[in-house]
Design a protein around this motif. Sequence first.
Motif, short mmCIF file in Angstrom:
data_model
loop_
_atom_site.label_atom_id
_atom_site.label_comp_id
_atom_site.label_asym_id
_atom_site.label_seq_id
_atom_site.Cartn_x
_atom_site.Cartn_y
_atom_site.Cartn_z
N PHE A 2 -3.93 5.25 4.49
CA PHE A 2 -2.58 5.53 3.99
C PHE A 2 -1.68 6.05 5.11
CE2 PHE A 2 0.43 8.66 2.27
CZ PHE A 2 1.17 7.81 1.47
N THR A 3 -0.51 5.42 5.24
CA THR A 3 0.45 5.83 6.26
C THR A 3 1.71 6.37 5.58
OG1 THR A 3 -0.33 4.11 7.76
CG2 THR A 3 1.82 5.10 8.23
N PRO A 4 2.05 7.64 5.78
CA PRO A 4 3.24 8.20 5.14
C PRO A 4 4.50 7.44 5.55
CG PRO A 4 1.87 9.91 6.13
CD PRO A 4 1.35 8.61 6.63
N ILE A 5 5.43 7.37 4.60
CA ILE A 5 6.71 6.73 4.88
C ILE A 5 7.56 7.70 5.70
CG2 ILE A 5 8.81 5.78 3.86
CD1 ILE A 5 7.17 5.11 1.39
N SER A 6 8.15 7.22 6.79
CA SER A 6 8.98 8.07 7.63
C SER A 6 10.30 8.38 6.91
CB SER A 6 9.29 7.37 8.95
OG SER A 6 10.11 6.24 8.74
N ARG A 7 10.93 9.46 7.32
CA ARG A 7 12.22 9.81 6.73
C ARG A 7 13.25 8.73 6.99
NH1 ARG A 7 13.32 14.49 4.61
NH2 ARG A 7 15.53 14.36 5.18
N THR A 8 13.16 8.07 8.14
CA THR A 8 14.11 6.99 8.45
C THR A 8 13.96 5.85 7.46
OG1 THR A 8 14.10 7.54 10.80
CG2 THR A 8 14.85 5.33 10.18
N GLU A 9 12.71 5.46 7.20
CA GLU A 9 12.49 4.38 6.24
C GLU A 9 12.87 4.81 4.83
OE1 GLU A 9 8.94 1.34 4.70
OE2 GLU A 9 8.55 2.79 6.32
N LEU A 10 12.58 6.06 4.50
CA LEU A 10 12.95 6.57 3.18
C LEU A 10 14.46 6.56 3.00
CD1 LEU A 10 11.52 7.70 0.69
CD2 LEU A 10 11.78 9.99 1.65
N ARG A 11 15.18 6.93 4.04
CA ARG A 11 16.64 6.91 4.00
C ARG A 11 17.15 5.49 3.82
NH1 ARG A 11 20.99 8.90 2.30
NH2 ARG A 11 20.34 10.97 3.04
N GLU A 12 16.54 4.52 4.51
CA GLU A 12 16.94 3.12 4.37
C GLU A 12 16.71 2.63 2.95
OE1 GLU A 12 14.70 1.12 7.35
OE2 GLU A 12 16.03 1.71 9.01
N ARG A 13 15.58 3.00 2.38
CA ARG A 13 15.30 2.59 1.01
C ARG A 13 16.28 3.22 0.03
NH1 ARG A 13 8.67 2.73 0.25
NH2 ARG A 13 8.15 1.36 2.00
N GLU A 24 17.14 4.82 -11.62
CA GLU A 24 15.92 5.62 -11.50
C GLU A 24 15.28 5.53 -10.11
OE1 GLU A 24 15.02 1.80 -13.83
OE2 GLU A 24 16.53 3.40 -13.83
N ARG A 25 15.39 4.37 -9.48
CA ARG A 25 14.82 4.25 -8.14
C ARG A 25 15.63 5.07 -7.14
NH1 ARG A 25 11.47 1.86 -4.79
NH2 ARG A 25 12.15 1.10 -2.76
N ALA A 26 16.95 5.00 -7.26
CA ALA A 26 17.80 5.79 -6.36
C ALA A 26 17.54 7.27 -6.55
CB ALA A 26 19.26 5.45 -6.60
N LEU A 27 17.42 7.71 -7.79
CA LEU A 27 17.18 9.12 -8.06
C LEU A 27 15.82 9.55 -7.51
CD1 LEU A 27 17.83 11.84 -9.37
CD2 LEU A 27 16.93 10.94 -11.52
N SER A 28 14.80 8.76 -7.73
CA SER A 28 13.46 9.10 -7.25
C SER A 28 13.42 9.20 -5.73
CB SER A 28 12.45 8.06 -7.74
OG SER A 28 11.15 8.39 -7.33
N LEU A 29 14.03 8.24 -5.05
CA LEU A 29 14.05 8.27 -3.59
C LEU A 29 14.86 9.46 -3.07
CD1 LEU A 29 14.50 4.46 -2.92
CD2 LEU A 29 12.50 5.83 -2.31
N ALA A 30 15.96 9.78 -3.75
CA ALA A 30 16.78 10.92 -3.34
C ALA A 30 16.00 12.23 -3.47
CB ALA A 30 18.07 10.97 -4.16
#
Length: 311
Positions: A2-13, A24-30
């Motif tokens: 398992f490789t954690p998602i970087s903050r940069t990738e999380l921000r892009e998503r 719901e996806r936007a809220l969860s990612l935020a």
Amino acid sequence: MFTPISRTELRERLDHALAEGPFERALSLAIDLSGLALARLKKRLEDAGSPVSITTLSYWRAGRTRPERPASLRAVPALEAALGLPTGSLTRLLDADPNPKTQPATEFVRWDRLWDRQSLVVPVLHTFEASYENSLVAESVHDTLHVDGDRLLRRAHVREVLRAREDQAQVKIVTMKGGGPGRPPKLTATRYCHPGRVETRSEDGFTVAELIVDEWLSQGETTIVEYEFEYTDVVPDTGFDRRFRHTIPSYLLEVHFTPGALPASCFSYWMVSPTSARQEVTPIPLTSEAPAHVVRTALPAGICGMNWSWE
């Protein structure tokens, strides 16, 4: 591995979800990007004057419900601010998709059908976010009541087997009524679950409670929950009923009367609604050696109960 998602990738998503949805996806990612636990997010919303329960936040995040009522919609701008999102970014997603596929299944009857029109419990039920969704259904319910020598109901122990109809199911609503005004039963114990929000209405003796199972359930999974209510009735009780919004494969109601203080007679029944005629009226034998009980299988949505007479 398992490789954690970087903050940069999380921000892009998150940027993509804010642009394309769904809510719901936007809220969860935020929430993930903010690093806030739901308890801390709840506190920030309270401080902003827009309280939202942890259960409701979990539902919004999972897509099981959305902000729909006026109070919920007013909380969305505060949610955006608490998460550091652009003003209107979540609100826009709700406006763009106002009818998500989170509507209750048609096999569930409305709360209104199970209670008198004058009952004050229905408005209370509608304030619970979980009352609008049906992700957990009961496969079996076992009610065990204890009536003391003074003819008063003192304790109700309930054991339910629940099945998840969708992923991330966790919450169900329980309603219990005391023997009269000013006597709402008290939730005193739980097992394999824990209480969330609990509301009482002393005026008509109701208690409404959220029960949160200890682990999220995936679609098709089952779990057992147990809970207990204590009663403080002062007038001899003459009956008990359970109200079901959907068909129950198995229901068992057993009533333990104190030996030497048995009712004169007892019967079970089923009703479509509080104003309909009683159906399937069946006498129940009374002995000191065993509890009075009624067993029903494939019980349709409605009211199943037992009445007894002391004279």
